[in-house]
Scaffold this active site. Structure first.
Site, short mmCIF file in Angstrom:
data_model
loop_
_atom_site.label_atom_id
_atom_site.label_comp_id
_atom_site.label_asym_id
_atom_site.label_seq_id
_atom_site.Cartn_x
_atom_site.Cartn_y
_atom_site.Cartn_z
N GLY A 1 0.84 -1.18 0.00
CA GLY A 1 0.00 0.00 0.00
C GLY A 1 0.88 1.24 0.00
O GLY A 1 1.98 1.24 0.56
N CYS A 2 0.42 2.32 -0.64
CA CYS A 2 1.26 3.52 -0.72
C CYS A 2 1.45 4.15 0.66
O CYS A 2 2.56 4.60 1.00
CB CYS A 2 0.67 4.53 -1.71
SG CYS A 2 -1.08 4.91 -1.47
N ASN A 3 0.40 4.20 1.48
CA ASN A 3 0.55 4.71 2.84
C ASN A 3 1.46 3.80 3.66
O ASN A 3 2.29 4.27 4.45
CB ASN A 3 -0.82 4.79 3.53
CG ASN A 3 -1.73 5.81 2.88
OD1 ASN A 3 -1.29 6.73 2.21
ND2 ASN A 3 -3.03 5.65 3.08
N ALA A 4 1.28 2.49 3.49
CA ALA A 4 2.09 1.52 4.23
C ALA A 4 3.56 1.65 3.87
O ALA A 4 4.44 1.54 4.73
CB ALA A 4 1.59 0.11 3.96
N THR B 1 5.12 4.39 2.84
CA THR B 1 5.65 5.64 3.39
C THR B 1 5.99 5.48 4.87
O THR B 1 7.07 5.86 5.33
CB THR B 1 4.64 6.77 3.20
OG1 THR B 1 4.15 6.78 1.86
CG2 THR B 1 5.30 8.12 3.49
#
Length: 342
Positions: free
Chosen positions: A148-151, A153
């Site tokens: 995931g992109c948030n994960a 980061t």
């Protein structure tokens, strides 16, 4: 040698980003593009910014001859992706950009995504695609699950600190701001310009965001004991980018030194001088991650800030980085473009 590439779900944002990146890749050629509702259309109709490229017409997945494909990027919605990948040839290399293969425990997948996994055997086979921490496994993999992109980061800010044991594992807070393209291209009322612009909002707060499943899995693995973080994402009226402000307890100088040492040889990870903090402006449209560290007036408290482009390093760029490894290509191929500014 040129490797033949298919992109499944090419009419979405991550699919278009993959096409943009492959356009200048020295070892990849797009031979098939799929879409559902837009099958039969050309990519120039769906994405006019790609009209300068000679690309295959969008077609349905069942019409693709996968015997002529070396690797497929699967940029399909959650749940759809696992069903499609389950029907692909077992010798085809696949990089999945959905959430379907990120969580190793089927019970955790059911918990966070509200339904049982339909391909548990493939789920066991998949390698988690955080490139800088699973490089050797990715090289040998047939199926890689993009993070995931948030994960991603949050992990770039925290994972070396957890592995080195230099922060308090019971007091980690991630306050994250994300651009609207992270929500996908489907029409949603709350994403209309009049509803989104000139404001911001928290969402999936109170431990409800699905990327917490990845944080739990990966941080617990890195620490060798359970690690639970507090995580609140916010939606900002910008097209691209993620900025995570991560609050931890530790020694600020040691935190900075640990991150700088871990990422010193990484081509896409840049730790800024102590006290300097990153901006989403500085990584826009690129595969780079900027990480900054500063202390606080309260002794023992530290701020770590990480910024990346959600569509590139957070998704499609990371997918290409992993595909390069899987195909035996230079890891940075097609990914060294400078960020777009202003």
């Amino acid at each position: 040698m040129t490797h033949r590439i298919a992109i499944l779900g090419a009419s979405g944002y991550t699919g278009a980003e993959l096409v943009r990146l492959i356009a200048t890749h020295p070892g990849m050629e797009i031979v098939a593009l799929s879409a559902d509702r837009k099958a039969g259309q050309g990519m120039a109709e769906v994405f006019p910014f790609l009209r300068h490229m000679a690309l295959p017409t969008l077609q349905r997945i069942e019409e693709i001859d996968f015997s002529q494909v070396d690797l497929a990027f699967c940029a399909l919605p959650h749940a759809t992706s696992q069903a499609v990948i389950g029907e692909l040839p077992r010798d085809l290399k696949v990089v999945d950009l959905s959430a379907d293969f990120r969580l190793r425990d089927p019970a955790e997948y059911a918990k966070w995504y509200g339904q049982p996994h339909s391909q548990p055997e493939l789920q066991k086979e998949a390698v988690y695609g955080l490139t800088e921490f699973y490089r050797d496994e990715i090289r040998a993999a047939r199926l890689v699950a993009g993070t995931g992109c948030n994960a991603a980061t949050g992990q770039y800010a925290l994972r070396p600190l957890i592995e080195a044991g230099v922060i308090d594992l019971d007091e980690i807070l991630i306050d994250l701001k994300a651009g609207v393209s992270g929500a996908g291209r489907s029409l949603k009322e709350n994403l209309l310009h009049a509803e989104l612009s000139e404001g911001t909002q928290a969402y999936s707060a109170g431990g409800k965001h699905r990327h917490l499943g990845e944080f739990d899995q990966e941080f617990t693995k890195a620490a060798g004991r359970p690690v639970l973080v507090q995580f609140t994402p916010h939606l900002l009226p910008m097209n691209r980018g993620i900025l995570a402000s991560v609050y931890v307890r530790g020694d600020a100088a040691q935190v900075h030194a640990t991150l700088a040492a871990r990422y010193a040889a990484e081509p896409f990870l840049h730790v800024l001088p102590f006290g300097a903090l990153p901006s989403t402006h500085d990584i826009r449209g690129s595969n780079y991650v900027h990480v900054g560290v500063t202390g606080d007036r309260i002794p023992g408290r530290v701020l770590v800030v990480a910024a990346l482009d959600n569509l590139c390093k957070g998704s499609s760029g990371q997918a290409m980085q992993n595909a390069n490894l899987m195909l035996g290509l230079e890891e940075t191929a097609g990914l060294l473009m400078a960020p777009v500014f202003p």
